[in-house]
Design an enzyme around this catalytic site. Sequence first.
Site, short mmCIF file in Angstrom:
data_model
loop_
_atom_site.label_atom_id
_atom_site.label_comp_id
_atom_site.label_asym_id
_atom_site.label_seq_id
_atom_site.Cartn_x
_atom_site.Cartn_y
_atom_site.Cartn_z
N SER A 130 0.86 -1.08 -0.28
CA SER A 130 0.05 -0.07 0.11
C SER A 130 0.82 1.22 0.17
O SER A 130 0.42 2.43 0.34
CB SER A 130 -0.94 -0.17 1.26
OG SER A 130 0.02 0.01 2.33
N SER A 131 2.15 1.18 -0.44
CA SER A 131 3.00 2.08 -0.36
C SER A 131 2.47 3.25 -1.14
O SER A 131 2.85 4.61 -0.95
CB SER A 131 4.44 1.65 -1.41
OG SER A 131 4.03 1.37 -2.52
N CYS A 132 1.54 3.12 -2.28
CA CYS A 132 0.96 4.20 -3.03
C CYS A 132 -0.34 4.61 -2.39
O CYS A 132 -1.30 4.06 -2.55
CB CYS A 132 1.15 3.69 -4.14
SG CYS A 132 0.40 1.85 -4.41
N VAL A 133 -0.46 5.81 -1.65
CA VAL A 133 -1.67 6.07 -1.15
C VAL A 133 -1.91 7.68 -1.64
O VAL A 133 -0.84 8.30 -2.01
CB VAL A 133 -1.51 6.38 0.44
CG1 VAL A 133 -2.61 5.43 0.79
CG2 VAL A 133 -0.29 5.49 0.91
N THR B 97 -5.18 4.94 -6.01
CA THR B 97 -4.67 3.61 -5.24
C THR B 97 -5.92 3.09 -4.66
O THR B 97 -5.80 1.89 -4.39
CB THR B 97 -3.61 4.09 -4.19
OG1 THR B 97 -4.28 5.23 -3.33
CG2 THR B 97 -2.42 4.50 -4.76
#
Lengths: 104, 412
Positions: A101-104, B198
């Site tokens: 979930s590094s990409c938020v 995301t």
Amino acid sequence: MAEKTYAGVTINVDEEGYMTDSSQWTKEVAAEIAKEEGIEELTDTHYAVLEFIRQKVSEGATLTIRAIGKSGHTDIKGFYKLFPGAPLKKATKIAGVPKPSSCV
Amino acid sequence: MKKLVILGAGTGGTIMANRMRKELDRDEWDITIVDKYKNHYYQPGFLFIPFGMYKKRDVIKPKADFIPYGVNLIYGEIDRVDGEKNQVLLQDGVILNYDFLIIATGVKIFPDETPGIKGKLWHKKVFDYYTIEGSSALGDFFKTWEGGDLVLNIAENPIKCPVAPLEFVMFADAFFVERGMRDKVNIKFVTPMSGAFTKPRASKVLGGLLKEKNIEIVPDFYIEKVDNENQKIVSYDEQEVHFDCLVTIPVHKGDPMIGRSGLGDDMDFALTDKYTLRSDKFENIFILGDAANIPTSKAGSVVHFASEIVFENLMCAIENRPLTGKFDGHSNCYIETGFGKGALIDFNYDTEPLPGHFPFPGIGPFGLLKETRMNHYGKLLFRWMYWHILLKGKEMPISAHMTMAGKKLHDI
Ligand SMILES: Cc1cc2nc3c(=O)[nH]c(=O)nc-3n(C[C@H](O)[C@H](O)[C@H](O)COP(=O)(O)OP(=O)(O)OC[C@H]3O[C@@H](n4cnc5c(N)ncnc54)[C@H](O)[C@@H]3O)c2cc1C
């Protein structure tokens, strides 16, 4: 929450098939998930990358393709060859850790 | 005298300088803030500059105007923090001692991380808009551009304000429609993610909007290099996308100072407890804003919410009490969608953006996850609030913790 059976063991997974209990992971489980993802055989390099991912995640680090490229086990191009298509998503699934979930 | 030092006088550092000066007794506490630049940039405004909607003067003001009386403002490049000695070393040799330290040095773009971005087409056909130089150069370019393939590419996550690239392509759509040349411009949104955003529901809604506006999404594209000769971007798995104008969101990293201080991860993001916002390395160091490696958006609204937690926990630490502030990752972003409309998302560590109304259930005035005129005004109003309320550390009408009131769980 769902369950799946890999290598004769029952594993807890989420809706997308990512393992929810990382401690249930074994090399045999990994090999079977890999087959589902279209990777017929896991080599030593595959396992080295998977171990690297598991270790990073257990340390609470954010996982990026860039970090794996600098891991010393493979470069980014190599990572794509090992886990073709969407390498980070595939590799984390096979490594038995949550979807990144590094990409938020 | 006890000493509080704040590193970085951007959004977060400025808020804390104002709050702490009000709270801490002047006879007991010295407060010092350090930054290398004299200008404060309203970074969300960089999005508007390429389209001629804001001018430079709308987004730049002297930093000193926002630092309160009684705070020492030092201009200088921070070399590193020595956490064992409780010292900050500046590049010009100055040493600052501290009892408590707040790090708010933000993140910035590193175009050099991707081969070819800074090639011969840099600022001719290849632009960023995450700096004042880049957004101004792009604004000049658009004035006379005759059209072709307009490609927006995100090099790597995380980035500042993850919705800004979406806003960019939607603004571009409206801009070229208004100029009567949309049929000559082919807009592509090329991203390493598997969709527009995301979080799943927001991705669905925002992806739908892009489709309506005839903007093509090229997902799962992880850029390896820019081929300047053939005007192409090339991914690690050898996909290629041609461009006549490339707008790149380069790799983001923390300031190298974080790495030199041994406080960060391999991207120089500072290792931070995501709930208390304290450094994982030293008990008297707190991390505020983009500089932290916490899993929420790198956005001004987050910095504002987080500043309330840093304030609470810093006071606990100063007074030797257990830390009571717990950050939930609250993020609240207006999304410009073009033609005078906007959308709004509100989320935290555990809850993805949902549809509904904000801040008052059933009333709004802002609509969550849908396009309304009101949301666009919300974003414009944000600039005013930023300069006049937020930086000065005054109360904002939104709570630091996210609430479920007004949100609908099953709608899309
Ligand atoms: C194009 C764009 C659009 C955006 N849109 C939005 C939006 O719509 N909504 C929203 O909420 N947010 C938005 N943001 C994000 C928002 O601007 C940032 O998240 C916010 O400003 C971060 O605040 P900060 O205090 O963490 O860092 P910053 O405000 O970036 O401050 C960091 C400061 O530290 C200083 N510094 C760093 N290293 C050193 C050093 N070694 N020595 C001395 N000084 C140093 C820098 O000079 C800088 O002044 C946007 C950003 C961009 C780029």
